[in-house]
Motif scaffolding. Structure first.
Motif, PDB file in Angstrom:
ATOM      1  N   LYS A  28       7.243   9.005 -36.876  1.00 14.84           N
ATOM      2  CA  LYS A  28       6.401   9.304 -38.030  1.00 14.84           C
ATOM      3  C   LYS A  28       5.432   8.168 -38.326  1.00 14.84           C
ATOM      4  O   LYS A  28       4.257   8.405 -38.647  1.00 14.84           O
ATOM      5  N   ARG A 287      16.582  19.318 -45.462  1.00 12.31           N
ATOM      6  CA  ARG A 287      15.221  18.847 -45.180  1.00 12.31           C
ATOM      7  C   ARG A 287      15.037  17.398 -45.586  1.00 12.31           C
ATOM      8  O   ARG A 287      14.481  16.583 -44.841  1.00 12.31           O
ATOM      9  N   TYR A 288      15.510  17.045 -46.768  1.00 13.93           N
ATOM     10  CA  TYR A 288      15.208  15.749 -47.369  1.00 13.93           C
ATOM     11  C   TYR A 288      16.020  14.606 -46.754  1.00 13.93           C
ATOM     12  O   TYR A 288      15.470  13.538 -46.463  1.00 13.93           O
ATOM     13  N   TYR A 321      13.026  14.464 -38.104  1.00 12.52           N
ATOM     14  CA  TYR A 321      12.864  13.890 -39.449  1.00 12.52           C
ATOM     15  C   TYR A 321      11.396  13.913 -39.870  1.00 12.52           C
ATOM     16  O   TYR A 321      11.070  14.272 -41.003  1.00 12.52           O
ATOM     17  N   ASN A 324      10.210  17.426 -40.771  1.00 11.62           N
ATOM     18  CA  ASN A 324      10.764  17.827 -42.070  1.00 11.62           C
ATOM     19  C   ASN A 324      10.173  17.035 -43.233  1.00 11.62           C
ATOM     20  O   ASN A 324      10.448  17.356 -44.398  1.00 11.62           O
ATOM     21  N   HIS A 325       9.377  16.008 -42.924  1.00 13.50           N
ATOM     22  CA  HIS A 325       8.707  15.209 -43.957  1.00 13.50           C
ATOM     23  C   HIS A 325       7.201  15.127 -43.700  1.00 13.50           C
ATOM     24  O   HIS A 325       6.555  14.157 -44.079  1.00 13.50           O
ATOM     25  N   ASP A 326       6.669  16.155 -43.076  1.00 10.98           N
ATOM     26  CA  ASP A 326       5.253  16.208 -42.741  1.00 10.98           C
ATOM     27  C   ASP A 326       4.467  16.709 -43.953  1.00 10.98           C
ATOM     28  O   ASP A 326       4.680  17.832 -44.424  1.00 10.98           O
ATOM     29  N   SER A 327       3.538  15.893 -44.450  1.00  7.57           N
ATOM     30  CA  SER A 327       2.776  16.261 -45.646  1.00  7.57           C
ATOM     31  C   SER A 327       1.863  17.460 -45.412  1.00  7.57           C
ATOM     32  O   SER A 327       1.413  18.096 -46.375  1.00  7.57           O
ATOM     33  N   TRP A 330       4.747  20.128 -46.049  1.00  7.26           N
ATOM     34  CA  TRP A 330       5.556  20.035 -47.262  1.00  7.26           C
ATOM     35  C   TRP A 330       4.808  19.236 -48.332  1.00  7.26           C
ATOM     36  O   TRP A 330       4.438  18.088 -48.096  1.00  7.26           O
ATOM     37  N   PRO A 333       6.550  15.415 -49.613  1.00  6.81           N
ATOM     38  CA  PRO A 333       7.733  15.541 -48.759  1.00  6.81           C
ATOM     39  C   PRO A 333       8.854  14.555 -49.068  1.00  6.81           C
ATOM     40  O   PRO A 333      10.001  14.812 -48.705  1.00  6.81           O
ATOM     41  N   PHE A 334       8.538  13.457 -49.734  1.00  7.34           N
ATOM     42  CA  PHE A 334       9.585  12.483 -50.051  1.00  7.34           C
ATOM     43  C   PHE A 334      10.118  12.654 -51.476  1.00  7.34           C
ATOM     44  O   PHE A 334      10.814  11.785 -51.987  1.00  7.34           O
TER      45      PHE A 334
END
Length: 419
Positions: A28, A287-288, A321, A324-327, A330, A333-334
């Protein structure tokens, strides 16, 4: 700056140290820095392509472009999944063996598994009420080990539970580890394989009677596409690949407890008992919070994508990861926000804690449904069945350690059953 220029900058560098120091954020960080969905680098001296995002995931699960055979490092096979296991297969034999897993994990069988889990939970609550403190991760390892063995037909005495549960946990803990943690996982896998191997032999020699609708029977007598039974050891490996992921749900359960602790504002909505909100909450936990960091495959044939040359035989790594945290996929995302799943429908390639694609014929984990139902039962326990306090402790988790977990394992005390 063009994508190709970024690739050249990365290609000459070996990123092994960066992988060790950045952990879950390794891909990432590079993706965000380079503003691209993929980059080429070197890991352990070999050229690899790292990818992230929905489009990358769709391509990663294209069986005409990628294969799993030869992609998984031996160090992971010798700790986490076993050598020649289903995760290393392609083609007809993969589909056939996958169907065997899927047949064991039909809704009716999952329901039976969850009933066993709930019964075991109920018995453990009695013990917790008389305990000064409980480490949730450790307790769930034992409960899930006992549950998985009861459900699968594997004989397990009360005196064995902790040792076997620890072995399974050490195998999982070793997949991203080096040094003592890795070797501990190898020893644990050897113990587990020897144990299950002996049980397979007892079933095949009629020394142990087992019901036909169990996982133990299924793999003891499973035949490959050539009509041959698996060797004793390979049958044991595949049975372990049913047991181990069930026991590994303890990690998600621990993160579920942490999510409740860190986000008490959601408790009121959960107390209402809305099954849809339970599903959203559980999806957001998956996801988180970090569990599986990456997935690997090998390029089946030369092709080009996003100005990148994918050469036959090259290793490609998909970022779980990071996706699942791609802006781009999502919002914020964080932030932990279960409502993001309220109207989200297409999740095959953007929500990938269990991998991407179709579980029935691809490489997405067949245990996704089991994980969800066990997490729902655990969430119900924490919200509706017990009262407890969370004493002062270190609940932080490191993103450089793979896999990771709250440092304390999540300690609870003053546990009382709700009536």
């Amino acid at each position: 700056m063009p994508v190709k220029e970024h690739i050249k900058n990365e290609e000459s560098l070996d990123s092994t140290i960066a992988l060790a120091t950045e952990g879950y954020l390794f891909i990432k960080n590079k993706i965000d820095q380079n503003q691209t969905d993929a980059f080429e680098t070197r890991l352990f001296g070999k050229k690899v392509i790292c990818m992230s995002g929905e489009e990358a995931a769709k391509m990663f699960y294209n069986a005409e472009l990628f294969q799993r055979n030869g992609a998984m490092p031996k160090r992971i096979q010798r700790t986490l999944v076993g050598e020649e296991a289903i995760q290393t297969l392609d083609g007809e034999e993969h589909i056939r063996r996958k169907q065997q897993f899927m047949s064991l994990l039909k809704p009716v069988n999952i329901k039976y598994l969850v009933n066993i889990f709930n019964n075991n939970l109920d018995n453990y609550i009695n013990r917790w009420e008389n305990s000064e403190r409980v480490v949730l991760f450790e307790e769930m390892n034992e409960i899930l080990c006992k549950t998985a063995c009861q459900w699968s037909g594997v004989p397990l005495s009360e005196s064995e539970i902790k040792e076997r549960a620890d072995n399974f946990s050490e195998m999982v803990d070793a997949f991203g580890a080096v040094g003592p943690r890795h070797w501990k996982g190898r020893i644990a896998r050897n113990k587990a394989e020897n144990w299950i191997n002996s049980i397979i032999k007892d079933v095949r020699s009629n020394k142990l009677h087992v019901e036909e609708n169990t996982a133990l029977y299924s793999f003891a007598y499973y035949k490959d596409i050539n009509g041959k039974q698996l060797s004793d050891n390979l049958a044991a490996i595949e049975l372990i690949n049913v047991l181990r992921p069930i026991i590994a749900i303890s990690t998600y359960i621990t993160f579920t407890a942490l999510a409740l602790y860190d986000n008490p504002k959601y408790l009121e909505k959960l107390l209402v008992g809305d099954s849809n909100y339970y599903k959203m909450f559980i999806k957001e936990v998956k996801r988180y919070y970090p569990f599986g960091p990456f997935l690997g495959a090998k390029v089946r044939k030369d092709f080009k994508w996003n100005n990148i040359e994918f050469e036959k035989g090259m290793l490609v790594i998909l970022d779980i990861y990071g996706t699942n945290h791609d802006s781009k996929l999502w919002a914020k995302p964080f932030d932990f926000w279960p409502e993001r799943f309220d109207k989200k429908k297409d999740e095959l390639f953007n929500f990938i804690p269990h991998g991407g694609g179709d579980a029935s014929n691809g490489h997405r984990c067949p245990g996704e449904g089991v994980t969800t139902e066990i997490m729902k039962a655990s969430l119900d326990l924490l919200v509706n069945k017990i009262e407890y306090e969370v004493p002062k402790q270190d609940v932080s988790f490191s993103l450089t350690k793979m896999p990771t977990l709250p440092e304390s394992g999540f300690i609870m005390n003053k546990i009382k059953r709700k009536f």
